[in-house]
Design a protein around this motif. Structure first.
Motif, PDB file in Angstrom:
ATOM      1  N   HIS A 286     -65.637  63.266   0.401  1.00 49.42           N
ATOM      2  CA  HIS A 286     -64.243  63.484   0.771  1.00 49.42           C
ATOM      3  C   HIS A 286     -63.398  63.975  -0.401  1.00 49.42           C
ATOM      4  O   HIS A 286     -62.225  64.309  -0.229  1.00 49.42           O
ATOM      5  CB  HIS A 286     -63.629  62.192   1.325  1.00 49.42           C
ATOM      6  N   VAL A 287     -63.993  64.024  -1.603  1.00 54.60           N
ATOM      7  CA  VAL A 287     -63.274  64.488  -2.796  1.00 54.60           C
ATOM      8  C   VAL A 287     -63.557  65.971  -3.014  1.00 54.60           C
ATOM      9  O   VAL A 287     -64.720  66.390  -3.044  1.00 54.60           O
ATOM     10  CB  VAL A 287     -63.699  63.677  -4.046  1.00 54.60           C
ATOM     11  N   TYR A 289     -63.692  69.722  -4.888  1.00 57.87           N
ATOM     12  CA  TYR A 289     -64.156  70.192  -6.197  1.00 57.87           C
ATOM     13  C   TYR A 289     -63.027  70.130  -7.221  1.00 57.87           C
ATOM     14  O   TYR A 289     -63.197  69.639  -8.342  1.00 57.87           O
ATOM     15  CB  TYR A 289     -64.688  71.612  -6.039  1.00 57.87           C
ATOM     16  N   ALA A 290     -61.833  70.609  -6.824  1.00 56.45           N
ATOM     17  CA  ALA A 290     -60.696  70.619  -7.748  1.00 56.45           C
ATOM     18  C   ALA A 290     -60.318  69.204  -8.172  1.00 56.45           C
ATOM     19  O   ALA A 290     -60.011  68.946  -9.336  1.00 56.45           O
ATOM     20  CB  ALA A 290     -59.504  71.316  -7.097  1.00 56.45           C
ATOM     21  N   ALA A 291     -60.338  68.261  -7.222  1.00 55.76           N
ATOM     22  CA  ALA A 291     -59.980  66.878  -7.552  1.00 55.76           C
ATOM     23  C   ALA A 291     -61.010  66.260  -8.488  1.00 55.76           C
ATOM     24  O   ALA A 291     -60.663  65.504  -9.405  1.00 55.76           O
ATOM     25  CB  ALA A 291     -59.855  66.057  -6.276  1.00 55.76           C
ATOM     26  N   LEU A 292     -62.284  66.570  -8.275  1.00 52.86           N
ATOM     27  CA  LEU A 292     -63.316  66.038  -9.156  1.00 52.86           C
ATOM     28  C   LEU A 292     -63.115  66.533 -10.588  1.00 52.86           C
ATOM     29  O   LEU A 292     -63.189  65.750 -11.544  1.00 52.86           O
ATOM     30  CB  LEU A 292     -64.702  66.452  -8.662  1.00 52.86           C
ATOM     31  N   ILE A 293     -62.854  67.833 -10.748  1.00 53.83           N
ATOM     32  CA  ILE A 293     -62.687  68.414 -12.073  1.00 53.83           C
ATOM     33  C   ILE A 293     -61.602  67.673 -12.845  1.00 53.83           C
ATOM     34  O   ILE A 293     -61.747  67.380 -14.032  1.00 53.83           O
ATOM     35  CB  ILE A 293     -62.331  69.914 -11.958  1.00 53.83           C
ATOM     36  N   ARG A 294     -60.519  67.330 -12.166  1.00 54.52           N
ATOM     37  CA  ARG A 294     -59.408  66.670 -12.845  1.00 54.52           C
ATOM     38  C   ARG A 294     -59.716  65.222 -13.202  1.00 54.52           C
ATOM     39  O   ARG A 294     -59.026  64.624 -14.015  1.00 54.52           O
ATOM     40  CB  ARG A 294     -58.150  66.752 -11.980  1.00 54.52           C
ATOM     41  N   SER A 295     -60.732  64.659 -12.586  1.00 59.37           N
ATOM     42  CA  SER A 295     -61.074  63.272 -12.873  1.00 59.37           C
ATOM     43  C   SER A 295     -62.029  63.130 -14.061  1.00 59.37           C
ATOM     44  O   SER A 295     -62.291  62.018 -14.515  1.00 59.37           O
ATOM     45  CB  SER A 295     -61.710  62.628 -11.638  1.00 59.37           C
TER      46      SER A 295
END
Length: 474
Positions: A286-287, A289-295
């Motif tokens: 549910h996450v 690609y863009a959200a993962l990069i920022r994490s």
């Protein structure tokens, strides 16, 4: 600037870099007529006096080819960004020997021991550079933002400007963190963070890829990674803001040169998901690609390896020209998630000089100069070839330095992690050492992506043409 920054002091390695420049056909010294033209004062133009704006630059400490200077202020509930870009067109006469040389070089090339500039240093690090306390011609952008950081108005005019201070990223970060920064610098964080939120909203991605560095201590080499500071990102957001404003002006005017990137091909993100799994990076479905990069934290080795793999999604980037109101099929840059143009580094990149001229004409309501249109057909090819040469230089330099670091350690064993596998050849992959920060080829049966293993150095030859580090499972 290149993704990897490397510093060396070894004389044999300097000779290897010189040989590499010959091998890659890198331009050498400028011809006398080119130097003579670069020494001429800027041509007179319709530059308004904007020397009262207290601009400042943010660059690495040793940089003297300063393309951009900024001033940030509040404007009601919103903000005003003033962004001065070196007016290279005031120095380069179309059709001149200097102009022809810039089309041959295309962009500044960075080697660990030197840089090969796009323009002669007397101009790029002198008369045209936005050095502190010097009056310089510039393309001065004024971009107004609302309280959320969204652009409400943007224009650009020729102006005479004067920077007040030459700052660096570490100093900026410290001043902001300790609360000692004055308001224009504090606003870099405020505006930068607002723009980062908008980037998330539109689906854009800024990769915080660690920079590979080499330092010499006590006669020995050490490789390390430098994770970018938050200030790096905030500064980049101002440049992105200006590039997006330039693209919007061009599209509205019907003539322009855009930096474009199509969406990632089918399967590319799926491959990255498999890489994340192998590197033990949690990526719930549910996450995005863009959200993962920022994490991710680029200071964590597995995260750094993954971020490096993410750069593969940027390989389709190119330059797209259009005119007479006929817009191209692709007008956006997938990583920016918006139309975007390169316009903020004209001292180091050829296309930016043309982009500035198009935007200046669009705001003034005048025709785009003929010399700009005459270069349109060749620009995308020239920039593509220049980009490939810069990438070849970067990769070859890293190979040389990594081999030099390990040349006296063949046979030694190190801890590492498999960060990539060759899809065409079984048993061949790429391993990243924990220390020193070297990446090299590994060959062995049963390699698994993300596997932590001990490897032995079986080859490290810094000679040009042979500069590859090779490992085998210990």
């Amino acid at each position: 600037m290149p993704r990897r920054r490397i510093r060396v002091t070894d004389d044999p390695l300097r000779a290897a870099f010189a040989a590499l420049r010959t091998e890659l056909g890198v331009p050498s010294d400028f011809l006398p007529e080119v130097l003579s033209e670069a020494e001429r004062p800027p041509r007179p133009g319709a530059h308004v006096d904007a020397t009262d704006i207290p601009l400042f630059t943010i660059d690495p400490p040793a940089s003297t080819d300063l393309d951009q200077a900024m001033h940030l202020s509040r404007r009601g509930s919103g903000y005003r960004v003033r962004y001065a870009i070196a007016d290279v067109a005031a120095f380069v006469v179309p059709g001149s020997a200097l102009d022809a040389e810039t089309h041959r070089r295309v962009m500044t090339l960075y080697f660990p021991d030197t840089r090969v500039p796009l323009h002669p240093q007397v101009m790029s690090e002198g008369a045209a550079s936005l050095l502190p306390d010097q009056v310089r011609p510039a393309a001065l952008w004024t971009i107004d933002l609302d309280e959320e950081g969204r652009t409400t108005a943007a224009e650009v005019h020729r102006a005479l400007v004067r920077s007040r201070a030459k700052l660096n990223y570490e100093g900026v970060q410290k001043a902001i963190d300790t609360g000692t920064a004055e308001e224009p610098l504090l606003l870099l964080k405020e505006i930068g963070e607002l723009r980062e939120v908008l980037e998330v909203e539109r689906g854009g991605i800024s990769l915080r890829v660690p920079e590979q560095e080499i330092v010499e201590r006590d006669g020995a080499y050490e490789l390390t990674y430098r994770a970018p500071l938050p200030a790096d990102g905030w500064n980049a957001q101002i440049s992105l803001l200006t590039g997006m404003a330039a693209a919007d002006l061009m599209l509205a005017d019907g003539t322009g040169v855009l930096r474009t990137l199509p969406a990632a091909p089918d399967g590319a993100v799926g491959r990255l998901r498999r890489t994340a799994t192998a590197l033990h990076i949690d990526w719930p479905h549910h996450v995005s690609y863009a959200a993962l990069i920022r994490s991710l934290d680029p200071g964590v080795p597995s995260h750094a390896a993954f971020l490096q793999e993410c750069t593969t999604l940027l390989r389709g980037a190119g330059y797209t020209v259009f005119r007479d109101g006929v817009l191209p099929a692709i007008t956006t840059h997938a990583a920016v998630a918006a139309p975007y143009a390169h316009c903020t580094a004209p001292l180091r990149r050829l296309v930016d000089r043309y982009a500035s001229e198009i935007c200046l004409a669009a705001v003034a309501g005048t025709a785009v100069p003929e010399w700009v249109l005459a270069a349109f057909d060749a620009l995308p090819r020239e920039m593509s070839e220049g980009g490939r040469r810069a990438a070849s230089v970067e990769r070859a330099c890293v190979d040389l330095v990594e081999a030099a670091v390990l040349r006296d350690r063949v046979g030694e064993v190190f801890d590492g992690c498999v960060v990539d596998l060759d899809e065409q050849r079984a048993g061949v992959g790429t391993v990243q050492l924990e220390s020193p920060a070297v990446i090299g080829r590994v060959e062995g049966e049963g390699l698994a992506l993300g596997e932590r293993l001990r490897v032995r150095v079986v080859g490290a030859d810094p000679a040009p043409g042979a500069a590859k580090v090779r490992f085998a499972p210990a």
